[in-house]
Design an enzyme around this catalytic site. Structure first.
Site, mmCIF file in Angstrom:
data_model
loop_
_atom_site.group_PDB
_atom_site.id
_atom_site.type_symbol
_atom_site.label_atom_id
_atom_site.label_comp_id
_atom_site.label_asym_id
_atom_site.label_seq_id
_atom_site.Cartn_x
_atom_site.Cartn_y
_atom_site.Cartn_z
ATOM 1 C CD GLU A 4 -3.247 0.643 1.981
ATOM 2 O OE1 GLU A 4 -3.820 1.578 2.535
ATOM 3 O OE2 GLU A 4 -3.604 -0.547 2.111
ATOM 4 C CG ASP A 103 -2.608 -1.427 5.269
ATOM 5 O OD1 ASP A 103 -1.504 -1.992 5.357
ATOM 6 O OD2 ASP A 103 -2.767 -0.198 5.436
ATOM 7 C CE1 TYR A 311 -4.293 -1.214 8.296
ATOM 8 C CE2 TYR A 311 -6.408 -2.133 8.964
ATOM 9 C CZ TYR A 311 -5.661 -1.294 8.150
ATOM 10 O OH TYR A 311 -6.291 -0.544 7.197
#
EC number: 5.6.2.1
Length: 673
Positions: A4, A103, A311
């Protein structure tokens, strides 16, 4: 392999290299990495977030035709994306396998998919799923690659397309209304989630400015027994006026003895809190560190890219048994909170069973540290947020805290009962690690039934009630969570958008700007359905249905188009009758009669003074409350107005305006009586 962001790509490349050679390359100024693993050459190439988005060349509204195009082609502020586009278009074609390593959420699923679709082959594509960028987690995700997460991709694309459809159609409709009303082009924006949030901010702002505080009289006594001092307050009664309270104070000065009638004590258990989800982290960082929600989110995402935490854009408060918590604590034992980590290992004997919260997320666990060391020195803010996350993680494994509460009832010579309360922390438990929630101790001297305590001080004061609502970034975030609009990752950004658009201003305490007020009024007038969260929440639920396979993307997009069409039909029906009011709201049409206090359009007149709807409502509320206010603080109505006009009363700005004007004008003063 598509990552990403460049920082994530570097972490993935070095994790997959097993410490062997990593070749760093560059194309058009964008870095990418080549590593070898299991005999294969792996190219890890980054994006910079979304590279593609919905767009149309059609004018006017309604508009329902669009295509996904490179964002830099239609967004002048996204020119930096062109170099990523060129790099990816050059190195992706011809690969034997494509991996989406963005992600693992619906945004990451769309980012990687659209890049592979544009430059590679989705039929030869796989998905890596990981919750941290720690090397062992990356290697595990690589070994367990799965098929493309089609449901997540479809849900993500549906969200993007749906938000685009709502945003472009409602924004263009608002601008058309403004153009007709003002005779010029006015840039306005609205959205499926943004609009109800703005209207809620406007509602709160009005309530704050219209707040007429209630007055109450507080009496607090300070008593002494055996050298120990404690406070007590009325129990089961309260003085009805300031005059009564002052009389009680005088009586207790003459006869200062209290008899202890009842002593009770109890132990309370304080359960450890679960590890953070993003919303909890944002609220606690605001409470403890004073950070706005979006700043906390940005810092957490940077800590994730440093492989220091998992995350952050998760709704989960659960820590699954699949994670090796002992290994994390062993690493933390050598970090900045090493003493606390070692203490927890000693306390638990290595048996680590975390408290689980009620909220879950199918994609990621609760936010937790990885135990990895930072590659560079963290800033003060980054360190503070990291410490908050680590301490909350440690607390989740600790034992319950125990507090002892005592309650003492005392009677004065007139038979009035007073209550004193004490609190002592017997066992800190999890509070050793997460000290931010430690209750303040209130020591109490030893007291038994029949003991006498002497009053040494009596405090009497008028207390003014606070407005029941707040308006700041954190309170708007809590409201969005409570009505279930937006997502963990988008709520703070949407709130920040309201400030960037010039609809809200202020940091700790927020205000609605004249433009924000105008847009909120226009939305309520022309799009009343969009001013409430129900419609937005219904479509949020449909996104989840796509993710779980209960609906298709096309179904939801078709339903969006149908709903938007109906809203625009109603909008056009209302528009002609609302044009003048919109012009007044935007300040482009001169009002026939202006409010004496603020210049807005007057709706009524009192004692020769023209007042707008805000100040008229403030007048009505103040008139109803004034007799009781004067009685409570034992004053004349004029003295009560003087108290209201002062900022210390916590009255809203519009109420203070009316009070101040009434003090200057006898006619308006009499109208309030």
């Amino acid at each position: 392999m598509v990552a990403e962001k460049p920082k994530a790509a570097a972490k993935i490349a070095y994790a997959l290299s097993d410490g062997r050679g990593v070749l760093r390359c560059s194309e058009y100024g964008v870095p990418y990495w080549i590593v070898r693993r299991d005999g294969a050459a792996i190219v890890v190439a980054p994006s910079a977030g979304h590279l593609f988005g919905p767009h149309t060349d059609s004018r006017g509204f309604p508009v329902f035709d669009f295509e996904w195009r490179p964002i830099f082609e239609f967004d002048r502020g996204a020119g930096y994306l062109s170099k990523f586009y060129r790099m990816l278009s050059r190195i992706l074609p011809g690969a034997s396998l494509y991996v989406n390593a963005c992600d693992y959420d619906i945004e990451g699923s769309v980012i990687g998919f659209k890049i592979i679709e544009a430059f590679g082959d989705v039929n030869r594509a796989r998905r890596m799923k990981f919750s941290t960028l720690a090397p062992q987690d990356i290697r595990r995700a690589y070994a367990r690659m799965e098929r493309l997460d089609v449901e997540m991709i479809e849900a993500g694309m549906a969200r993007s397309e749906m938000d685009w459809l709502w945003g472009i159609n409602v924004s263009r409709a608002l601008m058309e209304a403004a153009r007709r009303a003002a005779g010029r082009r006015v840039i306005l924006s609205a959205g499926r989630v943004q609009s109800p949030t703005l209207v809620e901010a406007y509602r709160r702002w009005r309530e704050i400015n219209l707040h007429v505080p209630k007055a109450s009289v507080a009496v607090k006594i300070t008593a002494e027994k055996g050298g120990g001092v404690f406070d007590a307050r009325p129990h089961g009664w309260k003085p009805q006026s300031l005059e009564t309270a002052r009389s009680i104070k005088s009586e207790l000065r003459k006869n200062p003895w209290l008899a202890v009638e009842e002593v009770r004590s109890e132990r309370s258990i304080l359960r450890p809190p679960p590890a953070f989800n993003l919303g909890d982290l944002q609220k606690e960082a605001n409470r403890i560190l004073g950070l706005p929600p979006l700043r906390t989110q940005s810092i957490a995402e940077e800590l994730y890219l440093e492989a220091l935490i998992s995350y952050p854009r998760t709704n989960s408060q659960k820590l699954p048994p699949s994670i090796n918590y002992r290994a994390i604590l062993d690493k933390l034992a050598h970090g900045p909170l090493g003493r606390e980590a070692r203490e927890l290992l000693k306390e638990t004997g290595g048996v680590l069973r975390p408290v689980q919260g009620s909220k879950d997320d199918p994609a990621h666990p609760a936010i937790h540290p990885t135990g990895e060391k930072p590659s560079q020195r963290l800033s003060k803010e980054h360190m503070a947020v990291y410490e908050l996350i680590v301490r909350r993680f440690l607390a989740a494994f600790s034992r319950e805290a125990i507090v002892s509460k005592s309650s003492v009832l005392l009677r004065d010579f007139q038979g009035r009962v007073w209550r004193a309360e004490g609190l002592r922390v017997e066992d800190l438990g999890w509070l050793k690690y997460y000290h931010y929630s430690t209750p303040g101790e209130k020591p109490m001297p030893p007291l038994d039934r029949g003991d006498k305590a002497r009053v040494v001080r009596v405090d009497v004061r008028v207390e003014w009630s606070q407005t029941p609502v707040r308006l700041d970034k954190a309170s708007l975030l809590r409201w969005m969570e409570s009505v279930n609009i937006g997502t963990e990752g988008t709520r703070a950004r949407i709130i920040e958008t309201l400030y960037k658009r010039g609809y809200l201003e202020g940091s700790r305490k927020s205000e609605v700007t004249p433009l924000g007020e105008a847009v909120a009024v226009i939305i309520q007038t022309l799009f009343p359905e969009l001013s409430k969260p129900d419609l937005t929440r219904r479509f949020e639920s449909m996104i989840e249905d796509i993710r779980s396979g209960r609906r298709t993307r096309q179904e939801v997009i078709d339903m969006s188009k149908k709903t938007i069409s109906k809203l625009l039909e109603s909008f056009l029906d209302r528009l002609d009758t609302a044009v003048r009011e919109i012009g007044v709201s935007l300040g482009s049409v001169e009002v026939e009669a202006a409010c004496h206090l603020c210049g807005r359009k007057a709706v009524s007149a009192v004692s020769g003074y023209r007042l707008c709807s805000h100040h008229m409502e403030a007048f009505d509320r103040l008139r109803k409350a004034l007799p009781n206010l004067a009685s409570t603080i034992s004053s004349t109505p004029r003295e009560a107005l003087e108290a209201i006009a002062r900022g210390r009363s916590r009255a809203g700005a519009w109420v203070r305006d009316v009070a101040a004007l009434a003090l200057r004008d006898d006619g308006l003063y009499k109208a309030l009586l």
